[in-house]
Scaffold this motif. Structure first.
Motif, mmCIF file in Angstrom:
data_model
loop_
_atom_site.group_PDB
_atom_site.id
_atom_site.type_symbol
_atom_site.label_atom_id
_atom_site.label_comp_id
_atom_site.label_asym_id
_atom_site.label_seq_id
_atom_site.Cartn_x
_atom_site.Cartn_y
_atom_site.Cartn_z
ATOM 1 N N PRO A 1 -2.014 43.132 3.104
ATOM 2 C CA PRO A 1 -0.658 43.215 3.661
ATOM 3 C C PRO A 1 -0.518 42.589 5.049
ATOM 4 O O PRO A 1 0.596 42.357 5.508
ATOM 5 N N SER A 2 -1.637 42.284 5.714
ATOM 6 C CA SER A 2 -1.503 41.691 7.053
ATOM 7 C C SER A 2 -1.287 40.185 6.992
ATOM 8 O O SER A 2 -1.015 39.546 7.998
ATOM 9 N N LEU A 3 -1.404 39.600 5.814
ATOM 10 C CA LEU A 3 -1.175 38.149 5.685
ATOM 11 C C LEU A 3 0.247 37.884 5.202
ATOM 12 O O LEU A 3 0.779 38.644 4.386
ATOM 13 N N THR A 4 0.852 36.797 5.690
ATOM 14 C CA THR A 4 2.201 36.472 5.235
ATOM 15 C C THR A 4 2.294 35.089 4.599
ATOM 16 O O THR A 4 3.310 34.755 4.012
ATOM 17 N N THR A 5 1.248 34.281 4.742
ATOM 18 C CA THR A 5 1.302 32.949 4.132
ATOM 19 C C THR A 5 -0.048 32.607 3.502
ATOM 20 O O THR A 5 -1.044 33.279 3.730
ATOM 21 N N LEU A 6 -0.045 31.503 2.754
ATOM 22 C CA LEU A 6 -1.276 31.004 2.147
ATOM 23 C C LEU A 6 -1.861 29.871 2.993
ATOM 24 O O LEU A 6 -2.693 29.101 2.531
ATOM 25 N N LEU A 7 -1.394 29.801 4.239
ATOM 26 C CA LEU A 7 -1.724 28.674 5.095
ATOM 27 C C LEU A 7 -3.220 28.394 5.211
ATOM 28 O O LEU A 7 -3.654 27.242 5.172
ATOM 29 N N ASP A 8 -4.020 29.442 5.341
ATOM 30 C CA ASP A 8 -5.467 29.255 5.508
ATOM 31 C C ASP A 8 -6.050 28.406 4.385
ATOM 32 O O ASP A 8 -6.989 27.647 4.590
ATOM 33 N N TYR A 9 -5.480 28.547 3.195
ATOM 34 C CA TYR A 9 -6.046 27.857 2.043
ATOM 35 C C TYR A 9 -5.652 26.385 1.998
ATOM 36 O O TYR A 9 -6.146 25.625 1.170
ATOM 37 N N HIS A 10 -4.738 25.996 2.878
ATOM 38 C CA HIS A 10 -4.417 24.572 2.948
ATOM 39 C C HIS A 10 -5.538 23.787 3.635
ATOM 40 O O HIS A 10 -5.639 22.596 3.490
ATOM 41 N N TYR A 11 -6.336 24.484 4.393
ATOM 42 C CA TYR A 11 -7.391 23.796 5.161
ATOM 43 C C TYR A 11 -8.713 23.752 4.425
ATOM 44 O O TYR A 11 -9.480 22.828 4.577
ATOM 45 N N LYS A 12 -8.994 24.783 3.640
ATOM 46 C CA LYS A 12 -10.252 24.810 2.906
ATOM 47 C C LYS A 12 -9.928 25.128 1.457
ATOM 48 O O LYS A 12 -9.272 26.128 1.179
ATOM 49 N N ARG A 13 -10.382 24.246 0.556
ATOM 50 C CA ARG A 13 -9.976 24.384 -0.838
ATOM 51 C C ARG A 13 -11.079 24.913 -1.753
ATOM 52 O O ARG A 13 -10.803 25.404 -2.827
ATOM 53 N N HIS A 14 -12.349 24.742 -1.347
ATOM 54 C CA HIS A 14 -13.452 25.078 -2.254
ATOM 55 C C HIS A 14 -14.163 26.342 -1.796
ATOM 56 O O HIS A 14 -14.548 26.449 -0.637
ATOM 57 N N TYR A 15 -14.348 27.251 -2.720
ATOM 58 C CA TYR A 15 -14.997 28.517 -2.385
ATOM 59 C C TYR A 15 -16.035 28.843 -3.446
ATOM 60 O O TYR A 15 -15.758 28.753 -4.643
ATOM 61 N N ARG A 16 -17.243 29.215 -3.003
ATOM 62 C CA ARG A 16 -18.233 29.616 -3.991
ATOM 63 C C ARG A 16 -18.940 30.865 -3.514
ATOM 64 O O ARG A 16 -19.197 31.047 -2.325
ATOM 65 N N ALA A 17 -19.235 31.719 -4.478
ATOM 66 C CA ALA A 17 -19.964 32.939 -4.155
ATOM 67 C C ALA A 17 -21.450 32.606 -4.041
ATOM 68 O O ALA A 17 -21.910 31.542 -4.488
ATOM 69 N N GLU A 18 -22.199 33.525 -3.474
ATOM 70 C CA GLU A 18 -23.612 33.294 -3.199
ATOM 71 C C GLU A 18 -24.432 33.230 -4.498
ATOM 72 O O GLU A 18 -24.130 33.914 -5.475
ATOM 73 N N ARG A 19 -25.505 32.456 -4.475
ATOM 74 C CA ARG A 19 -26.341 32.345 -5.674
ATOM 75 C C ARG A 19 -27.282 33.541 -5.761
ATOM 76 O O ARG A 19 -27.572 34.203 -4.751
ATOM 77 N N GLY A 20 -27.765 33.810 -6.978
ATOM 78 C CA GLY A 20 -28.766 34.862 -7.147
ATOM 79 C C GLY A 20 -30.126 34.369 -6.685
ATOM 80 O O GLY A 20 -30.401 33.168 -6.711
ATOM 81 N N ILE A 21 -30.979 35.286 -6.265
ATOM 82 C CA ILE A 21 -32.327 34.921 -5.804
ATOM 83 C C ILE A 21 -33.242 34.795 -7.026
ATOM 84 O O ILE A 21 -33.083 35.518 -8.015
ATOM 85 N N HIS A 22 -34.201 33.854 -6.985
ATOM 86 C CA HIS A 22 -35.129 33.674 -8.100
ATOM 87 C C HIS A 22 -36.026 34.903 -8.255
ATOM 88 O O HIS A 22 -36.337 35.589 -7.275
ATOM 89 N N GLY A 23 -36.444 35.163 -9.489
ATOM 90 C CA GLY A 23 -37.400 36.249 -9.725
ATOM 91 C C GLY A 23 -38.762 35.905 -9.126
ATOM 92 O O GLY A 23 -39.054 34.739 -8.827
#
Ligand SMILES: Nc1nc2c(ncn2[C@@H]2O[C@H](COP(=O)(O)OP(=O)(O)OP(=O)(O)O)[C@@H](O)[C@H]2O)c(=O)[nH]1
Ligand SMILES: [Mg+2]
Length: 339
Positions: free
Chosen positions: A50-72
């Protein structure tokens, strides 16, 4: 409709690879396989903030990836899972898969979360492949690569104030004068086919959202004209500006117009009929308008209704109108930070 729109690419974390390893202990030849599994990749979530009012931040950075899993690892140690990534978006953001068009969710309430892309599973370590016939498997899975996809985020603003009235009354002219919205204006009925929204700045720290709506005509509640399908846009407004056309060329009487539209609102919804209104007689720049304005003002005084006459064309009365709207909204407990 005023829409803030953006496309972003989200990718789940890659899974960690499984491990090939054999137990080694002193005096124990041929220890069994003990390669651990890779950890799963993290997932990408969207969360309504609720503290955000626009999608402006996403105009600057378009690609998002979550962290990879660690190898066994050996000794049956499994890799840790990758951390999830949470992207914060304003309340009211609608999320669709860009390529399939599938609607994934409407983040309408604060704190609501949506799984945008899950992480890939980790690979199995060689301990998992041991069997009675293969007691020394030299095989482990690689982690899967994380899937990715393009999302379309759309922010739909809700209007605080709706502008209603007969076609050609000057609703769009009014909205274009008080906000940066540029709806089409023309000298024929039903110019406005779609509602559009604008932001009106009251002062440095207050603003409100105004909705220009297609004109209403008698029978609108039953679907005549265009107004009916858009009446629902007014349902969540806090205040209505009822624009009356003072131009005698309409051949109609402004007080009749007022009554007719109010009847349509009541037919459509009882709560809409009770919505506070400011009566806005428009086109006071026309010389023939004076007499008609008098009757409207007399009616307002007699029924204790606020009347703020304007000329949307020349700007006369507009500042008074914005002040009257701010006061009326304040009395409904409205607070909206300027954006
Ligand atoms: N003289 C005068 N003309 C105006 C004024 N405001 C609007 N008009 C004219 O009235 C006509 C209709 O204006 P719009 O703003 O398109 O009216 P609307 O209510 O949005 O109309 P619809 O979208 O068809 O419902 C246009 O020709 C405007 O230039 C005004 O204050 N004075
Ligand atoms: Mg219009």
């Amino acid at each position: 409709m005023f829409v803030d729109e953006i496309e972003i690419f989200v990718k789940g974390g890659d899974g960690g690879a499984g491990c090939i390893s054999f137990r080694r202990e002193k005096y124990v030849p041929y220890g069994g396989p003990d390669g651990g599994d890779g950890g799963a990749g993290g997932s990408v979530w969207l969360e309504a903030d609720p503290s955000l009012t626009t999608l402006l931040d996403y105009h600057y950075k378009r690609h998002y990836r979550a962290e990879r899993g660690i190898h066994g690892k050996g000794a049956n140690r499994h890799g840790a899972s990758g951390d999830d990534l949470t992207l914060r978006v304003p309340v009211g953001t609608v999320v669709t898969d860009r390529d399939s068009g599938e609607m994934l969710g409407d983040l309408a309430t604060p704190g609501q979360r949506l799984l945008a892309q899950s992480g890939a599973p980790g690979g199995r370590g060689n301990a998992r492949f041991a069997s009675s016939t293969n007691r020394a498997p030299r095989r482990a899975d690689l982690g899967q690569p994380g899937d990715g996809r393009w999302l379309r985020l759309e922010l739909k603003l809700l209007a605080d104030v709706g502008v209603i009235g007969f076609p050609n009354a000057g609703k769009s002219t009014l909205v274009s004068r008080v906000s940066a919205a540029r709806p089409k204006i023309a000298d024929y009925p039903f110019t406005t086919l779609q509602p559009s929204l604008g932001i009106v700045r009251v002062d440095v720290d207050r603003s409100f959202v105004i909705a220009d709506l297609p004109g209403l005509i008698p029978g609108a509640a039953e679907g005549k004209g265009l107004g009916h399908q858009f009446l629902r846009h007014t349902e969540r407004t806090r205040l209505l500006l009822h624009v009356l056309d003072l131009d005698p060329q309409t051949g109609r009487d402004p007080l009749d117009d007022l009554r007719v539209i109010d009847e349509e609102l009541a037919r459509y919804s009882a709560s809409l009929a009770e919505r506070p209104q400011i009566i806005v007689p428009n086109k006071i720049d026309l010389p023939e308008a004076a007499a008609r304005l008098k009757t409207v003002e007399r009616f307002g005084a007699a029924h204790d209704l606020p009347v703020v006459p304007i000329s949307a064309a020349t700007g006369q009365g507009i500042a008074e109108l914005i002040r009257a709207v701010a006061t009326a909204l304040e009395s409904t407990g409205w607070v909206r930070a300027a954006s």
